[in-house]
Every structure is written in structure tokens, then in C-alpha cells.
Design an enzyme around this catalytic site. Sequence first.
Site, PDB file in Angstrom:
ATOM      1  N   GLU A  12     -38.799   9.722   9.430  1.00  0.00           N
ATOM      2  CA  GLU A  12     -40.174  10.196   9.339  1.00  0.00           C
ATOM      3  C   GLU A  12     -41.076   8.984   9.504  1.00  0.00           C
ATOM      4  O   GLU A  12     -41.037   8.055   8.693  1.00  0.00           O
ATOM      5  CB  GLU A  12     -40.474  10.815   7.974  1.00  0.00           C
ATOM      6  CG  GLU A  12     -39.823  12.140   7.692  1.00  0.00           C
ATOM      7  CD  GLU A  12     -40.250  12.675   6.321  1.00  0.00           C
ATOM      8  OE1 GLU A  12     -41.288  12.198   5.787  1.00  0.00           O
ATOM      9  OE2 GLU A  12     -39.547  13.527   5.785  1.00  0.00           O
ATOM     10  N   ASP A  22     -50.550  11.780  -1.481  1.00  0.00           N
ATOM     11  CA  ASP A  22     -49.644  10.650  -1.634  1.00  0.00           C
ATOM     12  C   ASP A  22     -49.918   9.887  -2.914  1.00  0.00           C
ATOM     13  O   ASP A  22     -51.066   9.767  -3.363  1.00  0.00           O
ATOM     14  CB  ASP A  22     -49.777   9.696  -0.440  1.00  0.00           C
ATOM     15  CG  ASP A  22     -49.259  10.310   0.845  1.00  0.00           C
ATOM     16  OD1 ASP A  22     -48.172  10.895   0.804  1.00  0.00           O
ATOM     17  OD2 ASP A  22     -49.952  10.209   1.878  1.00  0.00           O
TER      18      ASP A  22
END
Length: 265
Positions: free
Chosen positions: A49, A60
Site C-alpha cells: 500500500e 490517521d
Amino acid sequence: MSAVDELFARTRAEDRAALVGYLPAGFPDKKTSIAAIEAMVEGGVDLVEVGLPYSDPVMDGPTIQAAADTALAAGTKVGDVFDVVAVSAATGAPTVVMTYWNPVERLGVATFAERLAAAGGSGLITPDLTPDEAGEWTAAAREHGLDQIFLVAPSSTDERLAMTAEAASGFVYATAVMGVTGQRQQTSSLAPTLVQRLRGVTDKPVGVGLGVSNGEQAHEVAAFADAVIVGSALVRCLLDAPTPSAGVDAVRELARELRAGVERS
């Protein structure tokens, strides 16, 4: 059959989970991010990724936010992400981009899909784009043979799980904990239940992310998921290292530990 489909066919034949590793493009700089991804694959990561650094990464945790800030401060652009994808894909590991939706819209959905495919990318993970809002992306992804990887969470209703799984291709990304990303001392107790619920509505591979930081945790998740997804722990290798080369070495060693974890019977 996409490169991601082929990977999961192989890992299922080998009776093991796939290891998925996340690192942001351009962190701490473009050259080092490429070296770290290559080291990650050398260490045993099956699927990469590549994170697209974004200025407002609301989903995040502090580790990935810090990495994104560093990459942006170093001048990382969307074009650099495609460059990193090309090098990653050249390793032989299927490579997808993980990005918030705004940068895709700013570049243009069709243009983003075209450039991602041209770089050898296999698909896109879109944490803030749901299938019912993804009509333009679905059309572009299908045109260029890209997988659409959508997220589900423990809070998702059964109806939402079924709809998301139906729309997803490559695999379904199951976020194992509520809240933002980051390393944790223990894997989430919600993860096995979420995967079991998905098994009731789809036979597509299920990858579990958010929280895995060592081989033991990878082994635990591999017992019930098709893929173990690791991000913050790999990013932390680079953040904590005294030099870029030491960080790359640490990424390689952690990948080896994680791969041993998913392969352990």
C-alpha cells in the site's frame, strides 16, 4: 483476474494469510521511501500500500500524520506517488494506493485512474469514499482494470457490510478497531467478529488492518483473516531510525518478523 486476485489465490493455496505493508510515498524523502518499499518486499510483504500524503489525514493516527507532514514538507506531489508505485510494482508485488478522496478529485478521477494503471498500480483504497458515492470512480476503475478496495468497520450494519462487500474488488478492508490508525499493544477483540460477519455475506478476501505491530499479533490476525495489514509499525521504523539507511534496514527486519508470523502454523 487482477494481480490482487492472483495473490489471494496463491496465498489461499498456500494456506496462509497475505502480508500487506503500508508506507507513504516521499517519506522521509522520495529516494528513501522507494528503498523502504523495496526492503519491505524483500522482507516478505506480499502486497504494498503506497500512501498518498495528505494535509488533513483525519482518520490517521499521529505516526502516519507525522510521516505525511514530513513528505509534504519535502515537496511530495501526486506525480511522485505514481513514480513510487511504478518502482513498487516492478518488484512483482501488487501495489495499490491508499488515499483520501480529495486528491483524486483534484487531479481528475479519470486522469488518476489512467495514471495509476500506467504506473502498474493494481487498485485504490479509499477510506473516506463509500460505494454508494463512488459511481465515477467505479466507472474509471473498471475501464482501467483497477481494484476498488472499500473499508468496513465494527460499527457497520449488516446491510452496509453486504453492500460494501458486493461493490469491493481485490479484497475488503476491515478496520479492526474504532478510531484512528496506530500501533497497539493488543489486537482488537472486535476483529474476529467483524470478519465472521463479512464471511456471512461474501467469499471475497478480507484484510484486517489497524493495530498490528509485531509477529505475534500478525500470527493472531492471520488465524482468521485473509490478509494482515501493517502500517504504523513500519512507518515507525523510519521515524525512529537515526539514519535513513538504518530505517530501511529496520523496515526489512520488521517485515521478516511479520511474514514469519503469518506463516507460522
